[in-house]
Design an enzyme around this catalytic site. Structure first.
Site, PDB file in Angstrom:
ATOM      1  N   HIS A 105       3.340   6.306   2.620  1.00 38.83           N
ATOM      2  CA  HIS A 105       2.027   6.965   2.722  1.00 38.83           C
ATOM      3  C   HIS A 105       1.676   7.488   4.113  1.00 38.83           C
ATOM      4  O   HIS A 105       0.617   7.169   4.655  1.00 38.83           O
ATOM      5  CB  HIS A 105       0.926   6.013   2.241  1.00 38.83           C
ATOM      6  CG  HIS A 105       0.771   6.000   0.750  1.00 38.83           C
ATOM      7  ND1 HIS A 105       0.456   7.123   0.015  1.00 38.83           N
ATOM      8  CD2 HIS A 105       0.915   4.999  -0.155  1.00 38.83           C
ATOM      9  CE1 HIS A 105       0.403   6.815  -1.264  1.00 38.83           C
ATOM     10  NE2 HIS A 105       0.688   5.538  -1.402  1.00 38.83           N
ATOM     11  N   HIS A 135       2.300  10.354  -5.828  1.00 35.28           N
ATOM     12  CA  HIS A 135       1.666  11.221  -4.825  1.00 35.28           C
ATOM     13  C   HIS A 135       2.515  12.444  -4.481  1.00 35.28           C
ATOM     14  O   HIS A 135       2.040  13.325  -3.760  1.00 35.28           O
ATOM     15  CB  HIS A 135       1.318  10.427  -3.565  1.00 35.28           C
ATOM     16  CG  HIS A 135       0.076   9.607  -3.729  1.00 35.28           C
ATOM     17  ND1 HIS A 135      -1.141   9.961  -3.189  1.00 35.28           N
ATOM     18  CD2 HIS A 135      -0.140   8.453  -4.411  1.00 35.28           C
ATOM     19  CE1 HIS A 135      -2.050   9.056  -3.528  1.00 35.28           C
ATOM     20  NE2 HIS A 135      -1.463   8.135  -4.268  1.00 35.28           N
TER      21      HIS A 135
END
Length: 322
Positions: free
Chosen positions: A63, A122
Site C-alpha cells: 500500500h 486495489h
C-alpha cells in the site's frame, strides 16, 4: 526494454533511501510508460495461475509504504538474492504508491522468472481512483499515466501455486472454483468484475464465526469458514492457502488449524494501526517461517526479528476499500 535504462531506474529508486528519510524518485513519465508496457508483456507471457517453486519469499499488502518495501528487501535480500512473490495491493493509502509500483515492476521486468506479482483488489481502476493512487498520479504526473497503470494492472496474474501444494492469492476462495483450471481460464486483460471467481480471489475473507459461505461486510464477494478451507485443500490436494487483504496485528495470522495464513506487509498501516508487517519464507521442504517488521510509534524505526507464532488476533472488518 533497454537493460541499461532499467538498471538506472532501479538505481534511482533505491537511491531515494538515505537511511533516515525516503525522497521522491526522479523518474520521467516516458520511463514509467516504458516500464508499464514492458511489464504488461511479461505478465501476459506468463500464466494467470503461476506455477512456482520453493524457496521463495512471500509478501502481503504494501500500500504505497515505500520505506517499508525497502525494509522488506533489506531483510529478505534484494533481488535476485531471493525469489519473491507479492500478493497484491501495491498502491493506495500510503504516500509513495508510484515509487512502490515502479520498483516492483522494474524488478519484474529484470528478473521475470524469479520475481512475481499478483493482483490485489486495489490494482483496479474503480478502487484506486478513490483511495489515493489516482490523486498521486494526477498531482505528480497526469491522469493519462494513471490510465497506463490501469492497463498494466488489468494484465496481472491472480494466483500462484507453489510446488503444487501452496495456493496463493490476494483475497480468498470462491464457491465457483471447481478446478484450478477455472483460474487458468480467466482472460486477460480484464477489469475486476463485481462477482465471480476473479472478484472472489481478490476480495473474499476467512471468518472464524461461520461455516460455509457468508455475506462479506465489505459489500463485495463472500466470507468463508474453516470447513470451506479444509474442503478446498482436500479437493485440490493442497497443503496451505496463503493470502493477504486484511490487517493482522502480528503481520501474519493462521486460520483453520494452520491451513490458511494471512500475510500483511505494511507495518503501522496508514499510521492508524499498531500492526507489525511480515515476510513469509518458504524453504525447499515447504516449511514456512516469518520475519517480522515490528510496529513502531516512530515512523522509520522498525525492528525485525524472527517471531514464533502467537495466538491469532481476529481479522479487522472494514469497508470496501480496506
Amino acid at each position: 526494454m533497454d537493460e541499461t535504462l532499467l538498471d538506472d531506474i532501479i538505481r534511482r529508486l533505491l537511491a531515494t533511501n538515505n537511511g533516515r528519510t525516503v525522497k521522491q524518485a526522479q523518474i520521467t513519465e516516458t520511463e514509467i510508460r516504458q516500464l508499464c508496457l514492458a511489464s504488461k508483456e511479461v505478465f501476459l507471457s506468463q500464466p494467470n495461475l503461476l506455477e512456482l517453486e520453493a524457496p521463495i519469499k512471500i509478501c502481503g499488502d504494501v500500500h504505497g509504504q515505500f520505506p517499508d518495501l525497502l525494509r522488506l528487501f533489506e531483510y529478505g535480500g534484494y533481488p535476485p538474492a531471493a525469489n519473491y512473490l507479492f500478493l497484491g495491493d501495491y498502491v493506495d493509502r500510503g504516500k509513495q504508491s508510484i515509487e512502490t509500483i515502479c520498483l516492483l515492476l522494474a524488478y519484474k521486468v529484470k528478473y521475470k522468472f524469479n520475481f512475481f506479482l499478483l493482483r490485489g483488489n486495489h490494482e483496479c481502476a474503480s478502487i484506486n481512483r478513490v483511495y489515493g493512487f489516482y490523486d498521486e498520479c494526477k498531482r505528480r504526473y497526469n491522469v493519462r499515466l494513471w490510465k497506463t497503470f490501469t492497463e498494466c494492472f488489468n494484465c496481472l496474474p491472480v494466483s500462484a501455486l507453489i510446488d503444487d501444494k501452496i495456493l496463493c492469492m490476494h483475497g480468498g476462495l470462491s464457491p465457483d472454483i471447481k478446478s484450478l483450471d477455472d483460474i487458468r481460464r480467466i482472460p486477460r486483460p480484464i477489469d475486476v468484475p463485481d462477482q465471480g471467481i476473479l472478484c472472489d480471489l481478490l476480495w473474499a475473507d476467512p471468518d472464524r464465526e461461520i461455516q460455509g459461505w457468508g455475506e462479506n461486510d465489505r459489500g463485495v464477494s463472500y466470507t468463508f469458514g474453516a470447513d470451506k478451507v479444509a474442503e478446498f485443500l482436500q479437493t485440490h490436494d493442497l497443503d496451505l492457502i496463503c493470502r493477504a487483504h486484511q490487517v493482522v496485528e502480528d503481520g501474519y495470522e493462521f486460520f483453520a488449524k494452520r491451513q490458511l495464513v494471512t500475510i500483511f506487509s505494511a507495518p503501522n498501516y496508514c499510521g492508524e494501526f499498531d500492526n507489525a508487517g511480515a515476510l513469509m519464507s518458504v524453504d525447499d521442504s515447504l516449511t514456512c517461517s516469518f520475519q517480522i517488521l515490528k510496529a513502531s510509534e516512530k515512523k522509520g524505526r522498525f525492528g525485525f526479528n524472527n517471531n514464533v507464532p502467537r495466538p491469532g488476533t481476529p481479522p479487522h472488518k472494514g469497508g470496501k476499500g480496506r
